[in-house]
Design an enzyme around this catalytic site. Structure first.
Site, PDB file in Angstrom:
ATOM      1  N   ASP A  38       0.859  -1.199   0.000  1.00 26.17           N
ATOM      2  CA  ASP A  38       0.000   0.000   0.000  1.00 26.17           C
ATOM      3  C   ASP A  38       0.887   1.239   0.000  1.00 26.17           C
ATOM      4  O   ASP A  38       1.863   1.322   0.734  1.00 26.17           O
ATOM      5  CB  ASP A  38      -0.903   0.011   1.239  1.00 26.17           C
ATOM      6  N   ASP A  73       3.947   1.958  -5.783  1.00 29.73           N
ATOM      7  CA  ASP A  73       2.804   2.395  -6.582  1.00 29.73           C
ATOM      8  C   ASP A  73       2.416   1.282  -7.559  1.00 29.73           C
ATOM      9  O   ASP A  73       3.218   0.892  -8.411  1.00 29.73           O
ATOM     10  CB  ASP A  73       3.242   3.665  -7.347  1.00 29.73           C
ATOM     11  N   SER A 152     -16.161  -3.055  -9.490  1.00 36.30           N
ATOM     12  CA  SER A 152     -17.222  -2.310  -8.818  1.00 36.30           C
ATOM     13  C   SER A 152     -18.471  -2.455  -9.664  1.00 36.30           C
ATOM     14  O   SER A 152     -18.389  -2.615 -10.895  1.00 36.30           O
ATOM     15  CB  SER A 152     -16.838  -0.832  -8.742  1.00 36.30           C
ATOM     16  N   TYR A 164     -13.577   5.838 -13.607  1.00 37.41           N
ATOM     17  CA  TYR A 164     -13.657   4.694 -12.690  1.00 37.41           C
ATOM     18  C   TYR A 164     -14.450   3.543 -13.324  1.00 37.41           C
ATOM     19  O   TYR A 164     -14.032   2.382 -13.259  1.00 37.41           O
ATOM     20  CB  TYR A 164     -14.339   5.190 -11.408  1.00 37.41           C
ATOM     21  N   LYS A 168     -12.978  -0.096 -14.068  1.00 37.51           N
ATOM     22  CA  LYS A 168     -13.535  -1.292 -13.431  1.00 37.51           C
ATOM     23  C   LYS A 168     -14.099  -2.254 -14.487  1.00 37.51           C
ATOM     24  O   LYS A 168     -14.071  -3.469 -14.288  1.00 37.51           O
ATOM     25  CB  LYS A 168     -14.614  -0.901 -12.413  1.00 37.51           C
ATOM     26  N   THR A 198     -16.414   2.393   3.515  1.00 39.61           N
ATOM     27  CA  THR A 198     -15.012   2.789   3.633  1.00 39.61           C
ATOM     28  C   THR A 198     -14.945   4.273   3.291  1.00 39.61           C
ATOM     29  O   THR A 198     -15.946   4.864   2.911  1.00 39.61           O
ATOM     30  CB  THR A 198     -14.119   2.034   2.631  1.00 39.61           C
TER      31      THR A 198
HETATM   32  N1  LIG Z   1     -16.010   0.790  -0.662  1.00 38.58           N
HETATM   33  C1  LIG Z   1     -16.859   0.315  -1.551  1.00 38.58           C
HETATM   34  O1  LIG Z   1     -18.068   0.156  -1.295  1.00 38.58           O
HETATM   35  C2  LIG Z   1     -16.350  -0.100  -2.889  1.00 38.58           C
HETATM   36  C3  LIG Z   1     -17.299  -0.393  -3.896  1.00 38.58           C
HETATM   37  C4  LIG Z   1     -16.843  -0.833  -5.124  1.00 38.58           C
HETATM   38  C5  LIG Z   1     -15.480  -0.985  -5.336  1.00 38.58           C
HETATM   39  N2  LIG Z   1     -14.580  -0.679  -4.354  1.00 38.58           N
HETATM   40  C6  LIG Z   1     -13.160  -0.891  -4.642  1.00 38.58           C
HETATM   41  O2  LIG Z   1     -12.547  -1.497  -3.533  1.00 38.58           O
HETATM   42  C7  LIG Z   1     -11.148  -1.192  -3.534  1.00 38.58           C
HETATM   43  C8  LIG Z   1     -10.713  -0.738  -2.157  1.00 38.58           C
HETATM   44  O3  LIG Z   1     -11.399   0.451  -1.836  1.00 38.58           O
HETATM   45  P1  LIG Z   1     -11.706   0.917  -0.342  1.00 38.58           P
HETATM   46  O4  LIG Z   1     -13.136   1.288  -0.342  1.00 38.58           O
HETATM   47  O5  LIG Z   1     -11.200  -0.083   0.619  1.00 38.58           O
HETATM   48  O6  LIG Z   1     -10.839   2.253  -0.314  1.00 38.58           O
HETATM   49  P2  LIG Z   1      -9.680   2.793   0.669  1.00 38.58           P
HETATM   50  O7  LIG Z   1      -9.389   4.155   0.210  1.00 38.58           O
HETATM   51  O8  LIG Z   1     -10.094   2.580   2.070  1.00 38.58           O
HETATM   52  O9  LIG Z   1      -8.439   1.827   0.360  1.00 38.58           O
HETATM   53  C9  LIG Z   1      -7.726   1.888  -0.851  1.00 38.58           C
HETATM   54  C10 LIG Z   1      -6.257   1.677  -0.560  1.00 38.58           C
HETATM   55  O10 LIG Z   1      -5.539   1.626  -1.809  1.00 38.58           O
HETATM   56  C11 LIG Z   1      -4.305   2.278  -1.638  1.00 38.58           C
HETATM   57  N3  LIG Z   1      -3.790   2.773  -2.937  1.00 38.58           N
HETATM   58  C12 LIG Z   1      -4.392   3.687  -3.741  1.00 38.58           C
HETATM   59  N4  LIG Z   1      -3.627   3.932  -4.817  1.00 38.58           N
HETATM   60  C13 LIG Z   1      -2.527   3.132  -4.710  1.00 38.58           C
HETATM   61  C14 LIG Z   1      -1.389   2.943  -5.535  1.00 38.58           C
HETATM   62  N5  LIG Z   1      -1.226   3.614  -6.683  1.00 38.58           N
HETATM   63  N6  LIG Z   1      -0.467   2.024  -5.149  1.00 38.58           N
HETATM   64  C15 LIG Z   1      -0.622   1.344  -3.988  1.00 38.58           C
HETATM   65  N7  LIG Z   1      -1.677   1.516  -3.155  1.00 38.58           N
HETATM   66  C16 LIG Z   1      -2.625   2.399  -3.509  1.00 38.58           C
HETATM   67  C17 LIG Z   1      -4.612   3.450  -0.703  1.00 38.58           C
HETATM   68  O11 LIG Z   1      -3.444   3.938  -0.063  1.00 38.58           O
HETATM   69  C18 LIG Z   1      -5.640   2.832   0.252  1.00 38.58           C
HETATM   70  O12 LIG Z   1      -5.024   2.352   1.431  1.00 38.58           O
HETATM   71  C19 LIG Z   1     -10.957  -0.133  -4.626  1.00 38.58           C
HETATM   72  O13 LIG Z   1     -10.431  -0.743  -5.784  1.00 38.58           O
HETATM   73  C20 LIG Z   1     -12.366   0.368  -4.868  1.00 38.58           C
HETATM   74  O14 LIG Z   1     -12.517   0.879  -6.162  1.00 38.58           O
HETATM   75  C21 LIG Z   1     -14.992  -0.218  -3.150  1.00 38.58           C
END
Ligand SMILES: NC(=O)c1ccc[n+]([C@@H]2O[C@H](COP(=O)([O-])OP(=O)(O)OC[C@H]3O[C@@H](n4cnc5c(N)ncnc54)[C@H](O)[C@@H]3O)[C@@H](O)[C@H]2O)c1
Length: 314
Positions: A38, A73, A152, A164, A168, A198
């Site tokens: 991360d 990254d 997503s 996005y 996705k 989140t």
């Molecule tokens: N929360 C939801 O309901 C939801 C719904 C659909 C999809 N998602 C997907 O779930 C995944 C996680 O999302 P979340 O809700 O836990 O968000 P979050 O922001 O809590 O966690 C995302 C993590 O990814 C890390 N990150 C971002 N860019 C990065 C990079 N370039 N290199 C390394 N690390 C990186 C961030 O530092 C963060 O810790 C995402 O792909 C998001 O699109 C979430």
């Protein structure tokens, strides 16, 4: 503590926070060693902080497995090659890859900058491809692997997230492809669309964004209520993270190329796109389709039950 993933090595991206963190812990709870990857960025992908990855790695170790934090990254091809190499040299293999890192930069398409499009595509789609690319080289040699990508429900179309949604959707297509390329080597590749509370999904910004879109007539009140219900159904990702551990386990050896939805209340599977209505012709003897014929047959034979998701407003 379970034993289903004992002696397995996992690399989880986005594991410092939210869903990735819950997944890393669910894998650790089943005995997997975890490389917690991360970059610790803000929601829009800016900045960096090693703290979240260190914290998750520490929580995994408390469960009795080996775990290390790795800050890089996912959009960087070379850096992800190093990430995969680090997993193999630290734990001896890379058995499980979970691509969960993600960011958001929502804007209506006519206001979105090229940079916002490129960055979201780079993190989600290129990042997922980068890690699949490097992991598959290792997993092919091992003749074993489990890849779980994060998509997503936005992939089926949403409003204000063209970057996005495209990323996705690309991850869904990538998943279908990797599943078919790698299945013969004992590697499965599936994707899940989470519903979780989140920082990406719940907050004042997101609430205001939805309200604004409804007021502008871009989404109906009914759709807004549906989205709010989805968000209420969403919860701490710990509730459904065991589903990802299941996909990573031996029990799911024959689950390949599927796209799931996962929340506290629901685990579902999406259908694979298929032609639902068609008309055909003998192309060897007949003239090209005429517009007059299409004007008649498309509405009556293909689209009789179809509803335009966004009809023009006067
Ligand atoms: N929360 C939801 O309901 C939801 C719904 C659909 C999809 N998602 C997907 O779930 C995944 C996680 O999302 P979340 O809700 O836990 O968000 P979050 O922001 O809590 O966690 C995302 C993590 O990814 C890390 N990150 C971002 N860019 C990065 C990079 N370039 N290199 C390394 N690390 C990186 C961030 O530092 C963060 O810790 C995402 O792909 C998001 O699109 C979430």
């Amino acid at each position: 503590m379970g034993q289903r993933l004992r002696r397995r090595s996992a690399l989880v991206t986005g594991a410092g926070r939210g869903i990735g963190r819950a997944v890393a812990l669910a894998l650790a709870r089943e005995g997997a060693n975890v490389l917690v990857c991360d970059l610790g960025v803000a929601m829009d992908g800016t900045g960096s902080d090693q703290g979240p990855a260190e914290d998750t790695a520490g929580e995994c170790r408390k469960l009795g497995v080996e775990a290390s934090a790795y800050s890089a990254d996912v959009s960087d091809f070379k850096a992800t090659e190093e990430m995969v190499r680090a997993c193999v040299s630290r734990f001896g293999s890379l058995d499980i890859l979970c691509n969960i890192a993600g960011i958001l930069r929502p804007r209506m398409i006519f206001n979105m900058s090229e940079e916002d499009f490129d960055r979201v595509l780079a993190v989600h789609l290129k990042g997922t491809w980068n890690l699949c690319r490097h992991a598959c080289a290792v997993m092919r040699q091992q003749r074993y692997g489990r890849i779980v990508n994060c998509t997503s429900e936005a992939y089926a179309g949403t409003v204000g997230h063209s970057n996005y949604a495209a990323a996705k959707g690309g991850i869904v297509s990538l998943t279908y492809d990797v599943a078919r390329e790698m299945g013969r080597y004992g590697v499965t590749c599936n994707a899940f669309a989470p519903r979780a509370r989140t920082r990406l999904s719940v907050g004042d910004d997101q609430d205001q964004g939805l309200q604004k879109r409804m007021e502008a007539g871009l989404i109906s009140e009914e759709r807004l209520q549906g989205m709010e219900e989805t968000r209420r159904e969403g919860a701490d990702p710990e509730h459904f993270a065991p589903f990802v551990a299941y996909l990573a386990s031996d029990a799911a050896a024959n689950v390949n190329g599927c796209v799931f939805v996962a929340s506290r209340a629901t685990i579902g599977v999406w259908n694979h796109p298929a032609i639902i209505h068609k008309f055909t012709r003998d192309w060897e003897i007949e003239e090209p389709w005429s517009i007059a014929e299409l004007e008649k047959r498309v509405p009556s034979e293909l689209l009789s039950e179809y509803v335009n998701p966004a009809p023009a407003k006067a």
